[in-house]
Scaffold this active site. Structure first.
Site, short mmCIF file in Angstrom:
data_model
loop_
_atom_site.label_atom_id
_atom_site.label_comp_id
_atom_site.label_asym_id
_atom_site.label_seq_id
_atom_site.Cartn_x
_atom_site.Cartn_y
_atom_site.Cartn_z
N ARG A 1 5.19 -3.12 0.54
CA ARG A 1 3.88 -2.90 0.41
C ARG A 1 2.89 -3.65 1.21
O ARG A 1 3.20 -4.81 1.21
CB ARG A 1 3.33 -2.80 -0.98
CG ARG A 1 3.65 -1.38 -2.01
CD ARG A 1 3.06 -0.21 -1.49
NE ARG A 1 3.26 0.74 -2.30
CZ ARG A 1 4.56 1.65 -2.20
NH1 ARG A 1 5.39 1.56 -1.08
NH2 ARG A 1 4.77 2.74 -2.80
N GLU B 1 -3.63 1.15 5.77
CA GLU B 1 -2.73 2.32 6.48
C GLU B 1 -3.42 3.37 6.76
O GLU B 1 -4.25 4.14 6.14
CB GLU B 1 -1.60 2.45 5.52
CG GLU B 1 -0.56 1.34 5.31
CD GLU B 1 0.68 1.67 4.53
OE1 GLU B 1 0.62 2.72 3.85
OE2 GLU B 1 1.67 0.85 4.34
N HIS C 1 4.60 3.43 8.27
CA HIS C 1 5.12 3.60 6.93
C HIS C 1 5.91 5.03 6.98
O HIS C 1 5.55 5.83 6.03
CB HIS C 1 3.90 3.88 5.69
CG HIS C 1 4.25 3.71 4.38
ND1 HIS C 1 3.36 3.36 3.46
CD2 HIS C 1 5.76 3.68 3.82
CE1 HIS C 1 3.90 3.07 2.17
NE2 HIS C 1 5.30 3.47 2.56
#
Length: 317
Positions: free
Chosen positions: A229, A258, A277
């Site tokens: 994370r 993100e 991601h």
């Protein structure tokens, strides 16, 4: 005839799975009318990815009985609030394991072998490329895994295949795995690891867990990886460690925010590889994640207890 439950989907259902889903559920969402939650008010179940599910979102879904994430982490869901409302929360812990572990190793190799720099020099027409290039040999180096869950364990297998030694710090381990060295502290791991890879879940207590102190304890010339994370890492401290030469480089699949804005300094360094991601975004993993989440939604709506229930207390509400 089996009833078709109304289920809301954050993302478009993959085309090759659509017929399967339509046979088992009435599909709601996603919509393109400016309201990302359109249709949620009629849903009994929800299959979600990145969408934040807090009390305000749950207020829009008065009939909701189950939320299933197409991933492992549930930090984007207010689990306590869901439990209070009797909403089951499920995840898909096995879905991303293989692809995310492979992506972690890919980032490691890209950073250690300085692949972006080599490609950039080739594209620019530079000469004497062999003399200018200097990567890291990983055989005999030590990989430090912070957290030792499903993904980290698979990374460890790949690392041993590369001839690396593996050391683990995980305060939640039940027993001591025989296949790796166990570090008694994070500080101890950082002092011996040539590569440090994060595999911790994000909690309220470990936001920014990797900051200036942690980077200062790492070995000179170490490689840093994060596929867990983004909020676990203080990015200003990471940039400072790179600028100082403390780190050889970094590989990141997760960031905060993100995605990173195009002008973020991490995106403009040749010693950092950043991907948006997408570690679990393979054909196989996407389908495994979706099916695990969707199957559990239908299982709950049919009255069954799902295998990956995050909030067991909700079952009694």
């Amino acid at each position: 005839m089996t009833s078709r439950h109304p289920v809301w989907f954050e993302r478009e259902v993959l085309s090759d799975l659509r017929a399967e889903v339509e046979a088992r559920a009435t599909m709601l969402g996603p919509r393109s009318d400016g309201d990302p939650l359109a249709g949620l008010d009629a849903a009994h179940g929800a299959v979600v990815g990145a969408q934040r599910f807090d009390a305000a979102v749950m207020d829009r879904a008065p009939q909701l009985r189950v939320i299933a994430r197409t991933g492992i982490g549930v930090d984007g869901i207010d689990v306590a609030e869901a439990t209070r409302r009797g909403i089951a929360v499920c995840n898909a812990p096995d879905g991303p394991t293989v692809s995310t572990a492979e992506h972690t190793v890919a980032l490691l190799l890209a950073v250690a072998k300085r692949l972006p720099q080599a490609q950039g020099r080739l594209r620019s027409g530079e000469r004497d490329l062999y003399a200018r290039h200097s990567g890291v040999e990983l055989g005999g180096a030590t990989l430090g895994l912070v957290g030792y869950g499903r993904i980290a364990r698979r990374v460890a297998v790949a690392a041993r295949g590369l001839g690396m030694n593996v050391t683990v710090f995980d305060p939640y381990l039940a027993g001591e795995p025989a296949d790796v060295e166990i570090s008694a502290s994070l500080e101890g791991l950082l002092s011996v690891a040539d590569v440090v890879s994060l595999h911790m879940p994000l909690t309220d207590d470990n936001v920014g867990a990797f900051g200036s102190d942690e980077f200062a304890r790492m070995r000179d010339g170490a490689v840093f990886l994060n596929t867990a994370r983004g909020k676990l890492v203080d990015h200003a401290a990471l940039l400072a460690a790179l600028d100082s030469g403390r780190l050889f480089g970094a590989g990141l699949d997760v960031t905060d925010p993100e995605p990173l804005p195009p002008d973020h300094p991490l995106l403009h360094r040749d010693d950092v590889v950043v991907t948006p991601h997408v570690a679990s975004a393979t054909w196989a993993a996407k389908r495994r994640l979706f099916r695990t989440a969707f199957d559990q939604v239908i299982q709950v709506l049919d009255g069954g207890r799902p295998p990956h229930l995050v909030d067991p207390a909700a079952w009694a509400v």
